[in-house]
Design an enzyme around this catalytic site. Structure first.
Site, PDB file in Angstrom:
ATOM      1  N   GLU A  42     131.175  99.744  39.443  1.00 22.62           N
ATOM      2  CA  GLU A  42     130.481 100.871  40.068  1.00 22.62           C
ATOM      3  C   GLU A  42     130.288 100.646  41.564  1.00 22.62           C
ATOM      4  O   GLU A  42     130.407 101.566  42.365  1.00 22.62           O
ATOM      5  CB  GLU A  42     129.130 101.130  39.388  1.00 22.62           C
ATOM      6  CG  GLU A  42     129.261 101.787  38.021  1.00 22.62           C
ATOM      7  CD  GLU A  42     130.009 103.124  38.080  1.00 22.62           C
ATOM      8  OE1 GLU A  42     129.880 103.848  39.076  1.00 22.62           O
ATOM      9  OE2 GLU A  42     130.743 103.429  37.118  1.00 22.62           O
ATOM     10  N   TYR A 125     122.903 108.004  40.842  1.00 23.90           N
ATOM     11  CA  TYR A 125     124.199 108.067  40.169  1.00 23.90           C
ATOM     12  C   TYR A 125     124.583 106.712  39.571  1.00 23.90           C
ATOM     13  O   TYR A 125     124.962 106.622  38.392  1.00 23.90           O
ATOM     14  CB  TYR A 125     125.302 108.529  41.138  1.00 23.90           C
ATOM     15  CG  TYR A 125     126.656 108.376  40.519  1.00 23.90           C
ATOM     16  CD1 TYR A 125     127.135 109.337  39.637  1.00 23.90           C
ATOM     17  CD2 TYR A 125     127.430 107.227  40.745  1.00 23.90           C
ATOM     18  CE1 TYR A 125     128.351 109.174  39.009  1.00 23.90           C
ATOM     19  CE2 TYR A 125     128.643 107.058  40.113  1.00 23.90           C
ATOM     20  CZ  TYR A 125     129.097 108.034  39.251  1.00 23.90           C
ATOM     21  OH  TYR A 125     130.286 107.870  38.610  1.00 23.90           O
ATOM     22  N   ASP A 143     129.122 112.807  39.326  1.00 23.40           N
ATOM     23  CA  ASP A 143     129.806 112.686  40.613  1.00 23.40           C
ATOM     24  C   ASP A 143     130.416 114.037  40.959  1.00 23.40           C
ATOM     25  O   ASP A 143     130.221 115.023  40.230  1.00 23.40           O
ATOM     26  CB  ASP A 143     130.858 111.553  40.571  1.00 23.40           C
ATOM     27  CG  ASP A 143     131.993 111.857  39.589  1.00 23.40           C
ATOM     28  OD1 ASP A 143     132.001 112.947  38.981  1.00 23.40           O
ATOM     29  OD2 ASP A 143     132.876 111.000  39.433  1.00 23.40           O
TER      30      ASP A 143
END
Ligand code: SF4
Length: 248
Positions: A42, A125, A143
């Site tokens: 990530e 996120y 996203d």
């Protein structure tokens, strides 16, 4: 926090079927999942394209196979392993996260959203992505690709019932990246086309010059002549009636 379970079960099922056939389940952080691998991927994916992240990720987890090994590493070595990805501040923050998790969380990446967001470089996120991918929780990380797909799907695809899974998120990401693009979405191949409220209308066939034949003067002339031929001998017709008789 949006939930995977808020997506209608039939849509999730269609997505999962499509993902099994066409998804990128072979990406290294999807093929073998762990909280540490999710964390690293990530951070890398925050500002770098998937294709460039794949080799860097594989080399990074060989160099630092565990969170503890990353926490114990020298900053210079971490930056060296980050080479080629750019935006080195991410490597610094990732290193900081590893150190804090070791010193304050007993070496276990927290699953609690607030604890995750308190770590450097982890926003809403990334916290949702870690919870969905690493811990199979119901968070839906949104996203730009997922936001676009959900926006186009509209309300028909939503429900308050059911639960989802990280594979649904992966499928949505892949769908947004490969079919439901910002321009010219490939709706013909879309597995959830029947649920989509905002799919663009199919283009109507046009003549070579880009004008539909029915819009040309040649077509109109032909229809006028046809109508006049149908009139009995001696019968007249006003321009207004002629216009009204023409096919629209
Ligand atoms: S039908 Fe088209 S616009 Fe709708 S989600 Fe699928 S690809 Fe996107």
């Amino acid at each position: 926090m949006p939930r995977i379970g808020s997506i209608r079960p039939s849509v999730r099922l269609a997505l999962l079927r499509w993902y099994r056939r066409c998804g990128r389940a072979g990406l290294p952080w999807r093929r073998k999942r762990s909280p540490y691998r999710t964390l690293v991927s990530e951070f890398m994916l925050q500002q770098t394209q998937v294709e460039r992240v794949v080799p860097a990720f594989e080399a990074f987890v060989v160099r630092f196979p565990t969170l503890a090994s990353l926490a114990a590493a020298r900053r210079a070595d971490v930056l060296r392993a980050w080479r080629g990805l750019g935006y080195n501040a991410r490597a610094v923050r990732l290193h900081e996260v590893a150190r804090i998790v070791v010193s304050e969380h007993g070496g276990r990446i927290p699953r609690d959203a607030e604890q995750l967001r308190a770590l450097p470089g982890i926003g809403t996120y990334t916290a949702a992505a870690i919870r969905a991918f690493a811990f199979a929780l119901d968070d839906l990380p949104i996203d730009v690709n997922i936001a676009r797909v959900l926006h186009r799907l509209g309300r028909r695809a939503r429900t308050a019932l059911g639960r989802g899974g990280y594979a649904v998120v992966s499928a949505l990401m892949d769908l947004g990246a490969h079919l439901c693009k910002r321009r010219n979405p490939d709706c013909v191949r879309c597995p959830i086309e029947r649920y989509c409220e905002k799919k663009p209308l199919p283009a109507r066939p046009r003549s070579a010059k880009g004008v539909r034949f029915r819009e040309t003067a040649r077509y109109a002339r032909g229809r006028i002549v046809d109508r006049l031929r149908e009139l009995p001998p001696g019968k007249r017709i006003s321009l207004l009636d002629l216009h009204g008789d023409l096919p629209k």
